[in-house]
Design a protein around this motif. Structure first.
Motif, short mmCIF file in Angstrom:
data_model
loop_
_atom_site.label_atom_id
_atom_site.label_comp_id
_atom_site.label_asym_id
_atom_site.label_seq_id
_atom_site.Cartn_x
_atom_site.Cartn_y
_atom_site.Cartn_z
N LEU A 116 -2.41 -0.39 9.72
CA LEU A 116 -3.17 -0.75 8.51
C LEU A 116 -3.79 -2.13 8.65
N ARG A 117 -3.09 -3.03 9.33
CA ARG A 117 -3.68 -4.36 9.57
C ARG A 117 -4.93 -4.23 10.43
N GLU B 216 -2.70 5.32 1.65
CA GLU B 216 -2.88 5.40 3.10
C GLU B 216 -3.43 6.76 3.51
N GLN B 217 -2.95 7.82 2.85
CA GLN B 217 -3.45 9.16 3.15
C GLN B 217 -4.93 9.28 2.80
N GLN B 218 -5.33 8.65 1.69
CA GLN B 218 -6.74 8.68 1.30
C GLN B 218 -7.59 7.95 2.32
N LEU B 219 -7.07 6.83 2.82
CA LEU B 219 -7.80 6.09 3.85
C LEU B 219 -7.90 6.92 5.12
N ILE C 284 0.85 -1.20 0.00
CA ILE C 284 0.00 0.00 0.00
C ILE C 284 0.88 1.25 0.00
N PRO C 285 0.81 2.08 -1.03
CA PRO C 285 1.65 3.29 -1.07
C PRO C 285 1.14 4.35 -0.10
N PRO C 286 2.00 5.26 0.32
CA PRO C 286 1.59 6.32 1.25
C PRO C 286 0.40 7.13 0.74
N GLY D 77 -2.97 7.89 7.75
CA GLY D 77 -2.90 9.34 7.60
C GLY D 77 -1.91 9.96 8.55
N ASP D 78 -1.04 9.10 9.18
CA ASP D 78 0.06 9.56 10.03
C ASP D 78 -0.42 10.30 11.27
N ALA D 79 -1.57 9.93 11.80
CA ALA D 79 -2.12 10.59 12.99
C ALA D 79 -2.02 9.68 14.20
#
Length: 274
Positions: free
Chosen positions: A152-153, A55-58, A50-52, A116-118
């Motif tokens: 993500l898991r 992941e940001q969209q998620l 999964i590209p960053p 989203g790096d939060a």
């Protein structure tokens, strides 16, 4: 009696026996369990692909629900300054991300890593802390979950599995409720023992790199293990604090990490801890 009589016709198609119903039920349950097992394999297999950007969209779908609870505050600013110090010690790959803390000032004793790096830090956890080092250990632990992509898991299991099950069961309302309850499921998600242990070790390494020692690494968990009626939400989503203390002590001894003076909490966080 003639074989063409109504009674003979009924006997040709007897209702299924209890044994047959149990076999059918077993096959159905086995099929569902097989789907869950394959889905777990799929999640673990593709998680590193999964590209960053994805992941940001998620994260854009999940994080806003927490942003509404986390209002800008001096405490949140201080926690982000602390996080920046830990980020400076990350490998080059980790320093390309834009991690941030969202401080939710309620009584929950927990912290969560989200796509989203939060990092969600709850007021109940900050209130428990008695030194800056303790909170740095918690933040480092959450950065460990990011590094290993555990977050993500957790999201995959929280969102994908209910949707797949609802699809196979033909429950259209289940598809809608699965998406609606995704955020709540994430807050209750539980990492495996090995994932938590690896994240603890990652946090310990960051603590050592930041301070040159690991004072405070075990304090929060030690305090939780001694409290009567400790926060059930924290205990339900994390390994037993006592076991974590022992494992961290083993790592500290194994790596010969020094333990020096703890740094006091910033005044903005002291206010929150009172």
């Amino acid at each position: 009696m003639s074989s063409d009589s109504p009674q003979a016709s009924i006997n040709r198609n007897p209702p299924p026996s209890n044994r047959q119903l149990l076999i059918l039920l077993g096959l159905f349950v086995g099929f569902i369990m097989g789907v869950i097992w394959l889905l777990n394999l799929l999640i673990n297999g593709v998680i590193w692909l999964i590209p960053p950007s994805v992941e940001q969209q998620l994260g854009a779908l999940i994080v806003p629900a927490f942003e509404q609870q986390a209002k800008p505050s001096p405490a949140q600013d201080t926690l982000n300054q602390m996080l920046a110090r830990l980020e400076a010690q990350l490998p080059a790959e980790g320093q390309k991300r834009d991690y941030r803390v969202l401080y939710v000032p309620n009584s929950t004793v927990n912290a969560i890593a989200l796509p989203g790096d939060a990092i969600i830090m709850y007021g109940g956890l900050v209130k428990q802390a008695q030194s800056e080092n303790e909170l740095m250990m918690v933040l480092g632990h959450e950065l460990g979950h990011f590094a290993h992509r555990d977050h993500l898991r957790g999201v995959g299991r929280a969102l994908l599995m209910p949707i797949v099950l609802a699809t196979f069961l033909g429950d259209s309302s289940g598809l809608q409720s699965a998406a609606a309850s995704g955020v709540a499921a994430i807050t209750r998600s539980q990492f495996s023992q090995s994932q938590e242990r690896e994240a603890d070790e990652y946090g310990l390494i960051l603590l050592q790199k930041t301070y040159g020692h690991v004072a405070g690494a075990t304090d929060f968990f030690a305090r939780m293990s001694q409290q009567k009626g400790a926060d059930l939400a924290f205990l339900s989503t994390h390994p037993a604090p006592g076991k974590r203390v022992k494992e961290l002590q083993r790592l500290i001894k194994e790596h010969n990490y020094p333990v020096k003076e703890r740094s006091p909490l910033a005044k903005t966080l002291e206010i929150e801890s009172k």
